[in-house]
Design a protein around this motif. Sequence first.
Motif, PDB file in Angstrom:
ATOM      1  N   LEU A  65       0.821  -1.209   0.000  1.00 36.77           N
ATOM      2  CA  LEU A  65       0.000   0.000   0.000  1.00 36.77           C
ATOM      3  C   LEU A  65       0.856   1.260   0.000  1.00 36.77           C
ATOM      4  O   LEU A  65       0.561   2.218  -0.724  1.00 36.77           O
ATOM      5  N   ILE A 116      -5.156   5.663  -1.953  1.00 34.94           N
ATOM      6  CA  ILE A 116      -4.677   4.676  -0.981  1.00 34.94           C
ATOM      7  C   ILE A 116      -4.561   5.364   0.369  1.00 34.94           C
ATOM      8  O   ILE A 116      -3.830   6.347   0.505  1.00 34.94           O
ATOM      9  N   VAL A 131      -8.488  -1.493  -0.522  1.00 37.21           N
ATOM     10  CA  VAL A 131      -7.323  -0.876   0.120  1.00 37.21           C
ATOM     11  C   VAL A 131      -7.582  -0.421   1.560  1.00 37.21           C
ATOM     12  O   VAL A 131      -6.729  -0.605   2.426  1.00 37.21           O
ATOM     13  N   ARG A 150      -5.646  -1.941   4.853  1.00 36.67           N
ATOM     14  CA  ARG A 150      -4.909  -1.106   5.822  1.00 36.67           C
ATOM     15  C   ARG A 150      -5.416  -1.409   7.238  1.00 36.67           C
ATOM     16  O   ARG A 150      -4.617  -1.549   8.168  1.00 36.67           O
TER      17      ARG A 150
END
Length: 186
Positions: free
Chosen positions: A58, A71, A146, A150
């Motif tokens: 990422l 992102i 994404v 995370r």
Amino acid sequence: MPTLVHEFSWPDRVVIGTIGLPGARTFYLQVRAGKQIVSIALEKQQSALLAEKIDEILDELITVDSNPFSIPTGTPPELVDNEPLEAVAEQFRTGAMSLGWDPTMAQIILEAHPITDDDADAADNDESLHEGRANEPEMLRVRMPVGSARAFAKRTREIVDAGRPMCTLCGYPKDADGHICNVPEL
């Protein structure tokens, strides 16, 4: 025999969690979509490395000028999941894992394969690993957007860090019953 693929394209939940006390915890990767839940066992080190590599992917995507996707640099608050694991029925113990990026869907792809008989023999020759579905080919494939990826990495780091403290001299975990170094830390 065809491989049984447990595939989750847009899961409702993807988390690492544990069962047991520090020093005797079993780590699980659990994925849920609707009523379908798959739980696979993995090692603490596999969990830590998984979180590290997801963050690396990422972070690298953020630096790519031609990347059209947003992102997140941190964990979106709405994606924080601090709930315990749901009912755990271990599907398999994880051997090899891989990570990838799907730019068409802006998702991290995680694949996990069961530990093989060769891996099990090399690890500890534990006969319980060879019972049941040990010879049935199967795998887990999870696609995480994404933000979810995370959040997954953040939770995983927190779970890993919640275990036994590490000795600053030897790097091994300290046990409540004593420690291998038996040397007081400075």
